[in-house]
Every structure is written in structure tokens, then in C-alpha cells.
Design an enzyme around this catalytic site. Structure first.
Site, PDB file in Angstrom:
ATOM      1  N   ASP A  94       0.835  -1.200   0.000  1.00  0.00           N
ATOM      2  CA  ASP A  94       0.000   0.000   0.000  1.00  0.00           C
ATOM      3  C   ASP A  94       0.873   1.254   0.000  1.00  0.00           C
ATOM      4  OD1 ASP A  94      -1.780   2.071   0.429  1.00  0.00           O
ATOM      5  OD2 ASP A  94      -2.424   1.394   2.408  1.00  0.00           O
TER       6      ASP A  94
ATOM      7  N   GLU B 189      30.619  11.336   6.167  1.00  0.00           N
ATOM      8  CA  GLU B 189      31.025  11.195   7.564  1.00  0.00           C
ATOM      9  C   GLU B 189      29.820  11.535   8.441  1.00  0.00           C
ATOM     10  OE1 GLU B 189      34.254  13.944   7.936  1.00  0.00           O
ATOM     11  OE2 GLU B 189      35.621  12.740   6.726  1.00  0.00           O
TER      12      GLU B 189
ATOM     13  N   GLU C 199      27.750  11.825  11.575  1.00  0.00           N
ATOM     14  CA  GLU C 199      27.931  11.892  13.032  1.00  0.00           C
ATOM     15  C   GLU C 199      26.604  11.614  13.736  1.00  0.00           C
ATOM     16  OE1 GLU C 199      31.413  15.320  12.657  1.00  0.00           O
ATOM     17  OE2 GLU C 199      29.390  15.877  13.281  1.00  0.00           O
TER      18      GLU C 199
ATOM     19  N   GLU D 290      33.348  12.120  18.893  1.00  0.00           N
ATOM     20  CA  GLU D 290      33.328  13.444  18.257  1.00  0.00           C
ATOM     21  C   GLU D 290      33.421  14.550  19.308  1.00  0.00           C
ATOM     22  OE1 GLU D 290      33.576  15.633  16.046  1.00  0.00           O
ATOM     23  OE2 GLU D 290      34.005  14.373  14.325  1.00  0.00           O
TER      24      GLU D 290
ATOM     25  N   GLU E   1      31.566   9.383  15.466  1.00  0.00           N
ATOM     26  CA  GLU E   1      31.692   9.380  14.011  1.00  0.00           C
ATOM     27  C   GLU E   1      32.335   8.086  13.571  1.00  0.00           C
ATOM     28  OE1 GLU E   1      34.524  11.607  10.820  1.00  0.00           O
ATOM     29  OE2 GLU E   1      33.244  12.947  12.002  1.00  0.00           O
TER      30      GLU E   1
ATOM     31  N   HIS F  85      29.765  15.624   6.786  1.00  0.00           N
ATOM     32  CA  HIS F  85      30.717  16.094   5.788  1.00  0.00           C
ATOM     33  C   HIS F  85      30.796  15.049   4.685  1.00  0.00           C
ATOM     34  CE1 HIS F  85      32.699  18.053   9.534  1.00  0.00           C
ATOM     35  NE2 HIS F  85      31.671  18.746   9.110  1.00  0.00           N
TER      36      HIS F  85
ATOM     37  N   ARG G 238      38.295  24.655   7.778  1.00  0.00           N
ATOM     38  CA  ARG G 238      37.054  23.980   8.143  1.00  0.00           C
ATOM     39  C   ARG G 238      35.901  24.946   8.416  1.00  0.00           C
ATOM     40  NH1 ARG G 238      38.294  18.396   9.506  1.00  0.00           N
ATOM     41  NH2 ARG G 238      40.523  18.106   9.195  1.00  0.00           N
TER      42      ARG G 238
ATOM     43  N   GLU H 242      35.531  18.255   0.097  1.00  0.00           N
ATOM     44  CA  GLU H 242      34.688  17.903   1.242  1.00  0.00           C
ATOM     45  C   GLU H 242      33.605  18.973   1.374  1.00  0.00           C
ATOM     46  OE1 GLU H 242      35.569  16.811   5.849  1.00  0.00           O
ATOM     47  OE2 GLU H 242      35.958  18.878   5.247  1.00  0.00           O
TER      48      GLU H 242
ATOM     49  N   ARG I 225      30.882  20.494   3.449  1.00  0.00           N
ATOM     50  CA  ARG I 225      30.784  20.441   4.907  1.00  0.00           C
ATOM     51  C   ARG I 225      29.403  20.790   5.455  1.00  0.00           C
ATOM     52  NH1 ARG I 225      35.064  19.869   7.889  1.00  0.00           N
ATOM     53  NH2 ARG I 225      34.337  21.206   9.575  1.00  0.00           N
TER      54      ARG I 225
END
Length: 469
Positions: free
Chosen positions: A54, A133, A135, A212, A220, A269, A339, A358, A360
Site C-alpha cells: 500500500d 562522515e 555523526e 566526536e 563518528e 561532511h 574547516r 569535502e 561540509r
């Protein structure tokens, strides 16, 4: 993870004495659904004609007058569930319309599969690789609720800094000091190791795990990169394993982006690169060792960043994480090693095979099929239109005065802002028929209903601020 054929799945069921088969798929919003059949009910006909269910009871899917849907198991995704008794085999499914016998347009795995095909059609590359990654927190207790006369939440953890004054407790992790002290401060190491062992048994290659930054069991686990659909499939398995192991030990795992108001949130990330014929197209001789094509991909992601967040940061809670001071990006800039930027170019290795970007800002409440597909579509748009990202930003964005930030676009500050950005900027997602206007509009409408659910409820903090004025 072995790639089985339908015939091999049937042989595996007989050889392993499997009693049940669990058919799983994602709803529109990234929650795994499942239905279970006795193993004797699975046949080659199931692979060829699917299993009915369904669709009107699945969030964001069919209306009640068109409810019948078909789930076709993908034999290549089969694995024995490490938690279920009696012995159960799991397969991820593709969803079809029983009338047209065509793929269902709101099956988000289909969106991801179309994105992979579109990349090949463009001739730019043949594979997009992702390394998320994700977390998460593991709590010892969780309480929450809303009613006509109250609204509250409460979480607790033996690691929590707020428990340091309890007699004979000891070994607490202060706020923002969880990266990453050894046991006995790290009280969830054994849980993470068990999660990794199980993931490894299921064919997910894990590169490392650690505590972390936040207190109270933030963690992580990083998994080896894989292609778009494969990695999205693995991320559902990853989250399932995390939750099941935590539950085994009486804990509660959550991937909510922001749980603790005075500590870091949980991001996802996402490492990303595009390859062709075994060559990494992101490696080159430009800034930070990337190629011109990579810079154009960055340009596309930055240009479409506000619209992307509707899929990569899809909850109201997501925007409690995207604030200055907690290691989450707030500005659409790129840089090597920095970062505080929305896109970072990792510099751990100078090998061309390791060159990647990366991204972020995503968080783990996203539906990875949609988030990964949207990222790829933004990158393709940047490459095709040669969208240069401008100069990199190698300063700590969090510490800069406003006058130095005025030319750096901001990420949306709320889910409503991200939906408005998506409404204005979604043509890049429609290329090649990857996303559809129906899916995008359904997404926007559904998310606006979430906003209304919260908009009419006073926050507990409001009583502290305003009750006695």
C-alpha cells in the site's frame, strides 16, 4: 558486500536456512521502510514481477485512490540481517507503478540511479564517488513531548558534562572537548567497535571511528568512498547498524543535527569526486592540487548551495547546527584545510587518486539518494557552464568582521529560506529528467507542513524570556 543474482539469492536462502526475507526501501524523507515475507514466498517471479504493498500509507507517496505499488527486490543488495531472529535476508527494493509497470517517480533510489546515468550521458565522467562522515549521538535516555499545555525534551548520558556533580560519577567530557580522549572518558568506544565489526561483516569498508567533539556520546564512523547509489544504500545500512547496536546496549542513537544547545551538532561532511575510465578528474595543477574541472564543480555547488540545502539539510533542526562557533559552515566559500568554509579541499595526501572536495554543510537527516544526486547535478551544471568559484578563502570565517564577509554568500538561515531558494533555483536538477517538478513540489509542500507544525508551538525558552514581562 557480495553482489548476488536472483538465482544466487535463492540458493543462499536454502544453504543458510533463512526463514524470512525483509524487503526494504526509503520513503521520500529518508526513513527506511520494510515488509517481511516467509522465505518460501520468494521466487524468481518476485524478482520479475515484484511484491505489492500500500503506497498510500508511505509519507509523501500515493493518494488512497491509487495506493497499489510494487517493490522489486534488487538481488545485488542482499545481506543476512545480523540482528534478526529467526534468520532473515534483507534486500533493498526499487519501486514500480503496477499499472504502467514503470519506475515510480517519487522513489528516491530511482532519482539517484538517474543521476548516475546522467553523468555518463554528459560525457563528463562515468562515476561519482562519495565518502560521507555521518555523526550521531548515543544517549542513555530520551524524553520529549508536546501537548495542549506543555512542550519539552530531555536527554541524558553517563558522559554528559552536566552529570559531573553526581557523587562518584567522574570521567565526564566537557562541552566541545570530546575530540577525542581515550577511555575511560570515552565510554562508547566498545559500541562503536561493535558497529564497525558488523558493518565490516556486511561488506562496508570502515576507515576509522572515534568520539566526536561534543559531550554525551557523540560519535563518528567513516566509511570508504563508493559510487552514488552504492554509497546511499550503504548509508541506510550504516544508520540501521548504529541504531540497532545502540539499542542492544539500552542506548538511543540519533542523527539529529542539533541536540545539545551549547555544544557541537552532528553533520555529515561529504567527500566527493568525479572519475572517468579509472582516472580522478578532480586531480590537477590548480589551487590545492585540483583540476580546472574540479574548480568548476565547486563553482556549481557554491552557486546552487542555497537550493541544495533543501535536500542536504532538510529539517528545521538542521539550521540550529548551521551557526557560527560550532565548527559548521555558514558561508559559501571554498578553501584548502579551512574547516570554516562550506567546501574544503583535504590536504592529507598528495596522491592524485585521493584528490577530492569535502562538502561540509550536509547533515545526516538528509535522504542520501536525494542529497547525493542533487550535489552531482550542481557539480555537473558548474562544469558544463564553466562556473568558476572565484578566489579561495583561507581565513577563519568565524572570526572576521562583517565588512570582510559582505561579499561571501551565506547559507540559508532556516528551512523556509532553503525552500525559497529551491523554488527559485531548481532547473539544474531537472536536466536529463533526473529530478521531476512533481517530486520537487511535493518536497516543498511536505516541508512547509513541517514548518507549520512547529510554528504554532511556543518554545520552552520563550517562557523563560517572556513569561513575567
Amino acid at each position: 558486500m557480495p553482489k548476488y543474482s536472483p538465482e544466487e539469492v535463492l540458493n543462499l536462502i536454502e544453504q543458510e536456512g533463512i526463514q524470512y526475507v525483509d524487503l526494504r526501501f526509503s520513503d521520500l524523507f529518508g526513513q527506511w521502510q520494510h515488509l517481511t515475507i516467509p522465505a518460501y514466498e520468494l521466487s524468481l517471479d518476485t524478482f520479475e514481477n515484484g511484491r505489492g504493498f500500500d503506497g498510500s500509507s508511505i509519507r509523501g507517496w500515493q493518494s488512497i485512490h491509487e495506493s497499489d505499488m510494487l517493490a522489486f527486490p534488487d538481488a545485488s543488495t542482499a545481506f543476512v540481517d545480523p540482528f534478526m531472529e529467526p534468520k532473515t535476508l534483507v534486500m533493498i527494493c526499487d519501486i514500480y507503478d503496477p499499472i504502467t509497470r514503470e519506475r515510480y517517480g517519487r522513489d528516491t533510489r530511482y532519482i539517484a540511479q538517474k543521476a548516475e546515468q546522467y553523468l555518463k550521458q554528459t560525457g563528463i565522467g562515468d562515476t561519482a564517488y562519495y565518502g560521507p562522515e555521518a555523526e550521531f549521538f548515543m544517549f542513555d535516555s530520551v524524553e520529549f513531548g508536546t501537548s495542549a499545555n506543555y512542550a519539552f525534551w530531555k536527554v541524558d548520558s553517563e558522559e554528559g558534562w552536566w552529570n559531573r556533580e553526581i557523587t562518584s560519577s567522574g570521567y565526564k567530557i566537557p562541552h566541545k572537548r570530546g575530540y577525542f580522549p581515550a577511555p575511560p572518558l570515552d565510554k562508547t568506544h566498545h559500541l562503536r567497535s561493535e558497529m564497525v565489526s558488523i558493518m565490516s561483516q556486511l561488506g562496508i569498508v570502515v576507515e576509522l571511528h572515534h568520539h566526536e567533539v561534543a559531550t554525551a556520546g557523540q560519535a563518528e564512523i567513516d566509511i570508504r568512498y563508493d559510487s552514488l547509489v552504492n554509497q546511499a544504500d550503504k548509508l541506510f545500512i550504516y544508520k540501521y547498524v548504529v541504531r540497532m547496536v545502540a539499542s542492544k546496549y539500552g542506548k538511543f542513537a540519533t542523527f539529529m543535527p542539533k541536540v545539545l544547545p551549547n555544544d557541537n551538532g552532528s553533520g555529515m561532511h561529504t567527500h566527493f569526486s568525479i572519475w572517468k575510465e579509472g582516472q580522478n578528474l578532480f586531480a590537477g595543477s590548480e589551487y590545492a592540487g585540483v583540476s580546472e574541472l574540479c574548480l568548476y564543480a565547486i563553482g556549481g555547488i557554491l552557486k546552487h548551495g542555497p537550493a541544495l540545502t533543501a535536500f542536504t539539510n532538510p529539517t528545521i533542526n538542521s539550521y540550529h547546527r548551521l551557526v557560527p562557533g560550532f565548527e559548521a559552515p555558514v558561508r559559501l566559500a571554498y578553501s584548502a584545510r579551512n574547516r570554516s568554509a562550506a567546501i574544503r579541499i583535504p590536504m592529507y595526501s598528495q596522491s592524485p587518486k585521493a584528490k577530492r572536495i569535502e562538502i561540509r554543510f550536509p547533515d545526516p537527516t538528509c535522504n542520501p539518494y536525494l542529497a547525493f544526486a542533487a550535489i552531482l547535478m550542481a557539480a555537473i551544471d558548474g562544469i558544463e557552464n564553466r562556473i568558476h568559484p572565484g578566489e579561495p578563502f583561507d581565513k577563519d570565517i568565524y572570526s572576521l568582521p562583517p565588512e570582510e564577509l559582505k561579499d561571501i554568500p551565506q547559507l540559508p538561515g532556516s528551512l523556509e529560506d532553503s525552500l525559497k531558494a529551491l523554488e527559485k533555483d531548481y532547473e539544474f536538477l531537472l536536466k536529463g529528467g533526473v529530478f521531476t517538478e512533481d517530486l520537487i513540489q511535493t518536497w516543498i509542500d511536505s516541508k512547509r507542513k513541517e514548518i507549520d507544525e512547529i510554528r504554532f508551538i511556543p518554545h520552552p525558552k520563550e517562557f523563560e524570556l517572556y513569561f513575567d514581562i
